[in-house]
Scaffold this motif. Structure first.
Motif, PDB file in Angstrom:
ATOM      1  N   GLN A  27       0.822  -1.207   0.000  1.00  0.00           N
ATOM      2  CA  GLN A  27       0.000   0.000   0.000  1.00  0.00           C
ATOM      3  C   GLN A  27       0.858   1.260   0.000  1.00  0.00           C
ATOM      4  N   ILE A  28       1.991   1.211   0.706  1.00  0.00           N
ATOM      5  CA  ILE A  28       2.883   2.376   0.760  1.00  0.00           C
ATOM      6  C   ILE A  28       3.403   2.728  -0.634  1.00  0.00           C
ATOM      7  N   TYR A  29       3.717   1.709  -1.449  1.00  0.00           N
ATOM      8  CA  TYR A  29       4.325   1.948  -2.755  1.00  0.00           C
ATOM      9  C   TYR A  29       3.327   1.928  -3.906  1.00  0.00           C
ATOM     10  N   ASP A  30       2.042   1.824  -3.597  1.00  0.00           N
ATOM     11  CA  ASP A  30       1.032   1.791  -4.651  1.00  0.00           C
ATOM     12  C   ASP A  30       1.082   3.071  -5.487  1.00  0.00           C
ATOM     13  N   ARG A  31       1.296   2.924  -6.788  1.00  0.00           N
ATOM     14  CA  ARG A  31       1.354   4.022  -7.759  1.00  0.00           C
ATOM     15  C   ARG A  31       2.519   4.978  -7.514  1.00  0.00           C
ATOM     16  N   GLU A  32       3.494   4.564  -6.732  1.00  0.00           N
ATOM     17  CA  GLU A  32       4.695   5.372  -6.514  1.00  0.00           C
ATOM     18  C   GLU A  32       5.784   4.943  -7.504  1.00  0.00           C
ATOM     19  N   THR A  33       6.674   5.889  -7.810  1.00  0.00           N
ATOM     20  CA  THR A  33       7.776   5.612  -8.738  1.00  0.00           C
ATOM     21  C   THR A  33       9.008   5.148  -7.980  1.00  0.00           C
ATOM     22  N   VAL A  34       9.611   4.067  -8.454  1.00  0.00           N
ATOM     23  CA  VAL A  34      10.865   3.553  -7.894  1.00  0.00           C
ATOM     24  C   VAL A  34      11.874   3.469  -9.031  1.00  0.00           C
ATOM     25  N   VAL A  35      12.961   4.218  -8.920  1.00  0.00           N
ATOM     26  CA  VAL A  35      14.017   4.192  -9.928  1.00  0.00           C
ATOM     27  C   VAL A  35      15.067   3.173  -9.497  1.00  0.00           C
TER      28      VAL A  35
END
Length: 308
Positions: A27-35
């Motif tokens: 849930q924390i990383y939902d739709r977040e960008t990770v490079v």
């Protein structure tokens, strides 16, 4: 129930438990960008590359927006050796003349870039997740300037400029192309970026992949940047892994000599990325299977996290 069935059932329950424990982090990383900066000697191993691609696809299917920036130093060196061209390095940067630059772009933007994008597409075929290979030259993605370095003569103590040739530093990242691919509602793209940039005068430059990853992550306000390396993270003076540190503490490790050699530019990249707007940067061992998943979706992570 025989022994095989019993073990299969136990694995099923263990898998369900793992997924349930991962839910808060998903849930924390939902739709977040990770490079993700992908590099090191493991890039040349097909089995490792396939596993990396599968993990990237899994991130995409879990709602994360992964963006891959890759290196290719060993592959460039191998190609130069075949051509009989000797490489020289200054402060960890390859001195790049015009002929070396041609080879570097051919390897990075060609063979390496397309191979990574291909394995992501293969791993994501059933879910229609596709890797798309790019370089910093596409759509004005990466503008650079020539890198300058100085060295002090040990006898005269006079500093003089060292010419690294076609080696550049990012001055501007235009993230519109990447952001557009991420935001696509019809396709699940995973951008794969080769560290090649163009200067204002139109000349092409080779750029350190860690530096490009940091610049791209900052331009996208990424939730996380993962620096996949050949070591498990940053170690203290006793050789123990440091799980977490601030930018100030990272600078302290450089100043007191705890961090040395190739770890210094990685920490500098991490600090610069955090200052540019990335929430946190993690330095971790990309050779370990599923290291990215352990870092993002478990309590203790898998490397050293650097934050503001």
């Amino acid at each position: 129930m025989d022994e095989v069935e019993r073990q299969s059932e136990e694995r099923g329950w263990a898998t369900a438990k793992t997924l349930a424990e991962a839910l808060p982090y998903i849930q924390i990383y939902d739709r977040e960008t990770v490079v993700i900066k992908y590099g090191g000697h493991a890039m040349g191993e097909t089995a490792v590359a396939k596993q990396f691609a599968a993990d990237v696809v899994l991130l995409k299917l879990m709602g994360v927006n992964p963006v891959v920036v890759h290196g290719g130093g060993p592959q460039i060196s191998a190609m130069l050796d075949k051509a009989g061209v000797k490489s020289n390095f200054i402060d960890g940067l390859r001195v790049t003349d015009r002929d070396t630059m041609v080879v570097a772009e051919m390897v990075l933007s060609g063979a390496v870039n397309k191979e990574i994008a291909h394995w992501i597409s293969v791993a994501g075929k059933e879910a229609d997740v596709r890797g798309i290979g790019l370089s910093g030259k596409d759509a004005g993605l990466l503008t650079v300037e020539k890198t300058t370095r100085t060295r002090r003569d040990p006898d005269s103590l006079i500093e003089h400029e060292v010419d690294l040739g076609f080696v550049g530093e990012p001055t501007k990242v235009d993230p519109k192309l990447i952001a557009g691919l991420i935001a696509s509602e019809t396709d699940d793209w995973v951008p794969v970026i080769a560290p090649i940039g163009v200067a204002e005068d139109g000349m092409t430059y080779n750029v350190n992949a860690d530096t490009v990853a940091g610049a791209v992550a900052g331009s996208l306000n990424a939730k996380r940047m993962l620096l996949l390396t050949d070591v498990k993270g940053v170690l203290d003076k006793n050789g123990q892994l440091i799980r977490q540190m601030t930018v100030a503490e990272a600078q302290g490790l450089i100043d007191d000599g705890t961090a040395s050699g190739g770890m210094i530019p990685k920490l500098q990249t991490a600090m610069d990325a955090v200052k540019a707007g990335v929430e946190a940067v993690v330095i971790l061992d990309g050779r370990r299977p599923h290291a990215m998943l352990v870092e993002l979706f478990t309590e203790h992570g898998a490397g050293t996290l650097v934050k503001a």
